[in-house]
Design an enzyme around this catalytic site. Sequence first.
Site, PDB file in Angstrom:
ATOM      1  N   GLU A   1       2.870   4.526  -4.248  1.00  0.00           N
ATOM      2  CA  GLU A   1       2.922   5.499  -5.653  1.00  0.00           C
ATOM      3  C   GLU A   1       4.245   5.980  -5.937  1.00  0.00           C
ATOM      4  O   GLU A   1       4.572   6.250  -6.926  1.00  0.00           O
ATOM      5  CB  GLU A   1       1.661   6.343  -5.607  1.00  0.00           C
ATOM      6  CG  GLU A   1       0.354   5.948  -5.944  1.00  0.00           C
ATOM      7  CD  GLU A   1       0.232   4.811  -4.612  1.00  0.00           C
ATOM      8  OE1 GLU A   1      -0.758   4.080  -4.853  1.00  0.00           O
ATOM      9  OE2 GLU A   1       0.332   5.451  -3.264  1.00  0.00           O
TER      10      GLU A   1
ATOM     11  N   ASP B   1       0.885  -1.274   0.100  1.00  0.00           N
ATOM     12  CA  ASP B   1      -0.013   0.087   0.023  1.00  0.00           C
ATOM     13  C   ASP B   1       0.908   1.383  -0.247  1.00  0.00           C
ATOM     14  O   ASP B   1       2.099   1.152   0.240  1.00  0.00           O
ATOM     15  CB  ASP B   1      -0.980  -0.077   1.209  1.00  0.00           C
ATOM     16  CG  ASP B   1      -1.989   0.960   1.236  1.00  0.00           C
ATOM     17  OD1 ASP B   1      -2.536   1.325   0.024  1.00  0.00           O
ATOM     18  OD2 ASP B   1      -2.899   1.102   2.139  1.00  0.00           O
TER      19      ASP B   1
ATOM     20  N   ASP C   1      -8.993   2.550  -3.107  1.00  0.00           N
ATOM     21  CA  ASP C   1      -9.915   3.160  -1.948  1.00  0.00           C
ATOM     22  C   ASP C   1     -11.278   3.597  -3.084  1.00  0.00           C
ATOM     23  O   ASP C   1     -11.622   4.744  -3.153  1.00  0.00           O
ATOM     24  CB  ASP C   1      -9.511   4.206  -1.255  1.00  0.00           C
ATOM     25  CG  ASP C   1      -8.534   3.951  -0.241  1.00  0.00           C
ATOM     26  OD1 ASP C   1      -8.120   2.685  -0.311  1.00  0.00           O
ATOM     27  OD2 ASP C   1      -7.864   4.893   0.298  1.00  0.00           O
TER      28      ASP C   1
END
Length: 788
Positions: free
Chosen positions: A446, A443, A522
């Site tokens: 990026e 998670d 999400d």
Amino acid sequence: MEGRDLVRSMKAMGSAGAAQGLRTVRAAWRRRRVDAGGLVPRGAERARVPGPLQAVEPGPGGGVLRFSRSELRITVAVNGAVFWGWDGAAPEPSYALAGHCPEPDSRAVLEPDKDGGWRVVAERVTVVVSRHGAIEVLTPGGVMLRRDLPPRWWEPVDGGRARWMQRSEVAADARFFGLGGRASGPRLRDGTYRLWNTDPGRPFGPGDDPLYLTMPVQLVVADAATHLAFHDTSWDGTLTLREGEEGAGSGHDRNGMSELRMEGGPLRCWVMVGTPARVLLVWASLSGAPALPPTWALGHHHARWGFGSEQEVRRIVAGYQERDLPLDAIHLDIDHYDAHQVFTVDQERFPKLPQLAEDLRRDGIRLVSIVDPAVKAEPGNAVFDSGTAEDAFVRDTSGRLVRGVVWPGEAAFPDFTHARVRQWWGRLYEERLAQGFSGFWHDMNEPTSFAAFGESTLPRSARHFLEGREGDHREAHNVYALCMARAAYEGLRELAPQERPFVFSRSGWAGIQRYGGTWSGDVATGWPGLRASLSLVMGLGLCGVPYSGPDIGGFDGDPSPELYLRWFQLGAYLPLFRTHASLRAGRREPWEFGAEVLEHARVALDERRRLLPYFVTLAHLARRTGAPYVRPLWWSAPEDRALRDCEDAFLLGDCLLVAPVLDPGADRWAVQLPRGRWYDTTTEKVYEGPAQVLLDAPLARIPVLARAGAVIPVRGDDGGLELEVWAPARGRTGGGLVVPDAGDGWDEPEIERYVARWEGRRMVVEREGEDGSSEPSHPVRIRGLGTG
């Protein structure tokens, strides 16, 4: 600070707490200050085009064409893929490619063409280069699939990296797909799409772009053929698309158009031509075979941010067991960490985590851990101390540690573009394995660094090793998560060599499938979020990433019982079948939505368990062929224009058509059928395609149809593998593939091939092998005989 920046700062402080909010303000200013000192301002530029062709040098599979202001290298590989690179760009080094580039096709030769141009003629494609640098990709029959106009560069007068633009034309009937995970797809309408992995910072819906996983991979479907174009540069950029029109204006076709603008990096491209299956096969041969998940990862997963304690995990598991609901994995989010620090455990909330994992595994349930890349930048933190000793963290142009703000507070970020750092990080998973974890979800990679204003990522001037080439975050950003996944996958291969690593990631880039899969991130709770879930999975599959899935029920909010059930029913037919929700969202256990939803969810769970051998077969076929599990309806008939526009149904492999209910209150659902005979798997009613049919869709189920003649491996009543055969039409034959699997390990099981045919009034199912036909290796159950 601008007024809107101040507002965002206050919102950040209010939502994350005063201390963390203040950190995000400092981090934003620090990022701006680092970039102000580390990035050279873009000054005067000069534009450049290739100019006229001046010389040609034939070579294996193509050659080099020299223009007055650039040179073009073009090669057709033995697998039929076409490569071209401007300004001397070669296929390697590349983060997208797996291993070495394929050999050039010795039969493809560079020869003169009309009007001073040249062409390369190969078995599956012809490439024509004009004397001014336009590149046309044609079918062997001479039909234009793609025409790239001469590129344009803007070079800083004082030197430095040039930005560039490439405009392309495609057939008027062509439709665009791909570009990674896009919520508005899977078909990409007119508009501009950014190629920069981005945490939107809030739950997203169909109108949000870009998202976590972007890649410059276009799949273009036209009447003449399908082609995939991959521009191999990881820099920030945009792609503007405009679909064509047939008979536009004065009766002439208007071609489709794409315009790619990149802030830097090489201008190089791969193009593959053929059927969708052929194109994805060639793409997998270039970018790498998809990782094979262990069988348990193809079951049902339950996750939540906020389980909070071992007791709560045991309570949830007991809830599944008491209700006799299948469960294969439990995922622990950041709340199981000690103060949100990666590779730690909160000993008060989870005092006996290895025992918990052992107890769950004894019941057939695996434990999966979240892993974030950000490391709390504080001496005394074991991971930070070992990373500091390894010189593992990203630094700025002055050699100072780049610090961001993530869940543990001030954080440092490993430079995964360095092999030594990847090896260090991979060894850290030994702690996770010792805690009993069997899988890992990446998670915030990026990478995300919270900021009150500006981009929520690292400074663009941050320095990265980039496998020895050295550069900055502008080039490394989009491949950061890809390299993190590689670190985990390769580390787990060494730490647990007998087991298939299970890694899936929120972010990534071309080639992420080599190391695992991905999930939606999400996604917002609501019916638009449900539609976006399907778009993401289908779009990623067409980019070569076959294993993915959404947060069932949406990440935030409280889904209505109907929305939750329809999402759950969709998820049962997607590769990653996982419920998940945020800390502040409503529950996601099936029994929390009432007795009726529970019983309907049970049916979906049981059907997923029954179809597990089919999912295993699809996983093996994806590894060998690159074909996604979830395929658009046009997969086998791309020339069918009605199917190209259908986005609310999909094929699961070759055998099943799934039509999820995506709107509230619907009890009937319109489904576009491809050509052939299809059976409703519940009623066994038969339908003939191509046609649009209206099917019953009660709350109890979504429409699922089986292709006539399909041979589907399923789990029998005794738990063993059984063949479910859907009768072909009279006078026709059918068949299917089955890959039995031990569940884990690296043995390559044999692909079993079955054929179903009529002998008079009798249906015969046989296994085909090199030595001829034989009796099936598994029990057979024939369905649809009453309608034959």
